[in-house]
Design a protein around this motif. Structure first.
Motif, PDB file in Angstrom:
ATOM      1  N   ASN A   1      38.531  36.350  47.364  1.00 45.43           N
ATOM      2  CA  ASN A   1      39.532  35.394  46.876  1.00 45.43           C
ATOM      3  C   ASN A   1      39.427  35.116  45.388  1.00 45.43           C
ATOM      4  OD1 ASN A   1      40.322  35.131  49.503  1.00 45.43           O
ATOM      5  ND2 ASN A   1      38.827  33.508  49.889  1.00 45.43           N
ATOM      6  N   HIS A   2      38.716  35.967  44.659  1.00 43.48           N
ATOM      7  CA  HIS A   2      38.533  35.677  43.239  1.00 43.48           C
ATOM      8  C   HIS A   2      39.870  35.651  42.526  1.00 43.48           C
ATOM      9  CE1 HIS A   2      34.367  36.495  44.014  1.00 43.48           C
ATOM     10  NE2 HIS A   2      34.741  37.622  44.590  1.00 43.48           N
ATOM     11  N   ASP A   3      39.992  34.675  41.652  1.00 41.17           N
ATOM     12  CA  ASP A   3      41.207  34.573  40.859  1.00 41.17           C
ATOM     13  C   ASP A   3      40.826  34.929  39.433  1.00 41.17           C
ATOM     14  OD1 ASP A   3      43.753  34.118  40.182  1.00 41.17           O
ATOM     15  OD2 ASP A   3      43.541  31.947  39.997  1.00 41.17           O
ATOM     16  N   ASP A   4      41.177  36.120  39.025  1.00 36.72           N
ATOM     17  CA  ASP A   4      40.741  36.567  37.713  1.00 36.72           C
ATOM     18  C   ASP A   4      41.826  37.485  37.156  1.00 36.72           C
ATOM     19  OD1 ASP A   4      38.019  36.982  35.985  1.00 36.72           O
ATOM     20  OD2 ASP A   4      39.242  38.807  36.014  1.00 36.72           O
TER      21      ASP A   4
END
Lengths: 312, 336
Positions: free
Chosen positions: B181-184
């Protein structure tokens, strides 16, 4: 000229420089290993040709015939010590559904770097834009497909694909260095057969082929105080046994008839490999580079599927 | 032909869509900007081990027998690989080629089946798209999961991914291993590249380099070779890439790609992602997480989807497509 596109004329050649292939099939036939079979390369060229012919602007362009220049070939083997046999290094397969170890299917792999010169066939000479399009498409397409079962991991950094017109093919020679080109050595095979027949009239080409893999230890005098090693290969260059195609051993079945065939769109036939002698040659030693291209040929009357050099 | 008459083709195989090269191991010094990168080599060691295996009760309880047993020299010849004493950073490189994913099998001997199969894949691509898969593959590249044991204990890991003239930098430890779920922004960019390769929009070949600071002279872990019938000369042989005389240490492409496709956290009672495999097999644990009796294994889901038109839920759709992207031989000989 090409056996497949006999109605088209060869208008030029494309050189694909330093193709890095990993995990290619190193077992070329039931009896030979070390370098992929020539059919692995002619097949890859045929696949490439099919894809090129679907591109707008290159619809009437076909590819056939391939010169194989090998820069480097590392067979993935292990040898406990010198004088021991080589064994192929294997891969571990994923577990089975019950979590138990899957059985190992033995295979032989190699990493290699090759340059290929491929014949280009069309009705007419190509325009400059077409040549550029061809170069760019070949560069991408060759990297998207397999060659001899291996993955293509990259091409030469600076000039991966170049095109030359038919008569200029010899200008490729310096670009192929340093490498060795695999050529056919039927002549040597015949010469060796004749040499053997001088001693034993019943000798056949198969004996000659076996003889190339034999080292004879011969005593120099009757006491056997010193020995020398002799081989028929001596003085004939770098000879290697290679498979050169297939001989049909069953009737040809119509499309979709043979059980568990890989493809139901085309007729199929059971075959077995045919062997001959090949020779690794330095590009400068080849008089006409165009004679070192391998072509696929099908002889319907004798059920032969062969790869060979052009006869003219 | 009616849909019910469809049968799985007896010859059916998919080529891998993510084509990954061997990883090459290099080294450099993080404290010295001028330091040249040099290769990490594999060396042979002969060691005198100790007897540490479990002994039979009869021996373990009898001091007279135990002493001579533990004093036996346990001589071993093994391969080992470590950084030089003047270098503290492992530099590992590989390339990842993303081929178009059309759903067309490499070989298939049943045209009706092939059509049904391709319709399923196209349907997936239109409704779900390959964005989710691309994002997960991208995450596994940037979190340096593919360094395997070398990742453990590394102080910092920088991963650089380049495509044509663009390059992205990541701090691998910012990306946890158990979530996607990384938001990058950069990660999203990388996922875009992979997606454009999967859809065939562009020809994508990514070049990936990781700089892992693990300490001067520390041991690194290349792949181990699987050799049948070695006799008993050497108990461990490590992978030498390229020219064998250079002893250049490397990691098998198979091992790297197993890490990249460790995206399956959709199996029943999932606690962590596992590699996409038809039975959810994890070799290191000796467990298959997708048992056929739960009907959550690839073949059950895939056959129901293609042959009977029973569309699995979205997560299982991703999983099935993940297996097709992995490639393999999925034909049914009729003997099962």
């Amino acid at each position: 000229m090409s056996f497949i596109y006999s109605n088209l004329s060869c208008i030029g050649y494309v050189l694909i420089k330093k193709i890095k292939i990993i995990n290619a099939n190193a077992i070329s036939s039931p009896l030979t290993y070390g370098f992929p079979a020539i059919t692995g390369f002619t097949g890859a060229v045929h696949a490439l040709s099919r894809k090129v012919s679907q591109i707008d602007g290159l619809d009437d362009v076909r590819l056939d015939g391939v010169l194989i220049a090998c820069h480097e070939c590392q067979v993935q083997t292990y040898r406990e010590s010198s004088y021991k046999d080589f064994t192929f290094i294997q891969t571990r397969n994923p577990l089975k559904k019950d979590g138990k170890t899957a059985s190992i299917i033995e295979e032989g792999r190699c990493h290699l770097t090759v340059s290929l010169v491929i014949g280009i066939y069309a009705d007419d000479y190509l325009e400059d834009e077409q040549v550029e399009l061809l170069n760019n498409k070949v560069k991408d397409l060759i990297q998207q497909q397999r060659i001899a079962g291996g993955s293509v991991m990259g091409l030469d950094k600076f000039e991966p694909v170049s095109f030359l017109e038919q008569e200029d093919i010899s200008k490729f020679v310096p670009k192929l260095l340093p490498a060795f080109v695999l050529t056919d050595a039927h002549d040597s095979l015949q010469a060796i057969t004749q040499q053997l027949q001088a001693k034993n009239p019943n000798a056949t080409a198969l004996d000659a082929l076996l003889e190339t893999a034999t080292l004879h230890h011969v005593p120099n005098d009757e006491h056997g105080s010193s020995w020398s090693v002799e081989s028929v290969k001596k003085g004939r260059g770098w000879l290697v046994p290679i498979p050169v195609g297939y001989q049909g051993i069953s009737p040809k079945f119509d499309a979709g008839q043979m059980q568990n065939a890989r493809n139901s769109e085309y007729p199929s036939q059971y075959v077995e490999a045919i062997y001959s002698l090949g020779k690794w040659v330095f590009p400068y030693s080849i008089e006409k580079l165009a004679t070192a291209l391998w072509y696929q040929r099908y002889d319907e009357t004798q059920d032969l599927y062969l790869v060979s050099h052009k006869s003219d | 032909m009616a849909k019910n008459d469809l049968k799985t083709a007896s010859v059916l195989a998919f080529e891998r869509v993510l084509d990954i090269s061997d990883a090459f191991f290099w080294q450099k010094d993080s404290q010295d900007k001028e330091s040249k990168t040099s290769i990490v080599t594999v060396q042979e060691k002969s060691v005198r081990g100790t007897i540490s295996n479990r002994l039979k009760n009869a021996i373990a309880n009898n001091l007279v027998k135990l002493d001579p047993e533990t004093q036996k020299a346990n001589l071993q010849k093994v391969d080992a690989s470590s950084l030089d004493e003047s270098n503290d950073t492992l530099v590992a490189k590989f390339t990842c080629k993303v081929l178009p994913f059309t759903g067309k099998p490499n070989v298939c001997n049943d045209q009706d089946y092939q059509q049904a199969l391709m319709a399923v894949v196209q349907d997936y691509q239109q409704n779900q798209g390959v964005g989710e898969l691309a994002k997960r593959y991208a995450t596994n590249i940037v979190n340096a999961r593919w360094l395997w044991r070398n990742r453990v204990g590394a102080e910092t890991i920088t991963v650089m991914v380049s495509f044509n003239d663009d390059a992205l930098m990541f701090n691998a430890k910012d990306f946890a291993l158990n979530t996607f779920n990384h938001d990058d922004k950069d990660l999203a960019q990388l996922a875009k590249w992979i997606e454009s390769g999967l859809t065939g929009e562009k020809f994508v070949i990514l070049s990936v380099v990781a700089y892992a600071k693990i300490g001067y002279g520390q041991e690194v872990y290349p792949s181990q070779e699987l050799i049948l019938d070695t006799g008993n000369k050497k108990s461990k042989v490590l992978y030498r890439v390229g020219d064998v005389s250079k002893n250049h240490a490397g990691m098998h492409s198979q091992k790297v790609s197993n890490a990249i496709r460790t995206i399956d956290d959709w199996y029943p009672d999932a606690k962590f992602p596992i590699a996409v495999e038809p039975y959810g097999a994890v070799t290191t644990l000796g467990v298959a997480f997708r048992q056929p009796k739960q009907k959550q294994d690839f073949y059950s889901l895939f056959d129901n989807w293609v042959l009977k038109g029973e569309v699995p839920d979205i997560n299982q759709q991703h999983y099935v497509m993940g297996v097709l992207i992995r490639g393999g031989v999925f034909g049914e000989s009729g003997k099962e």
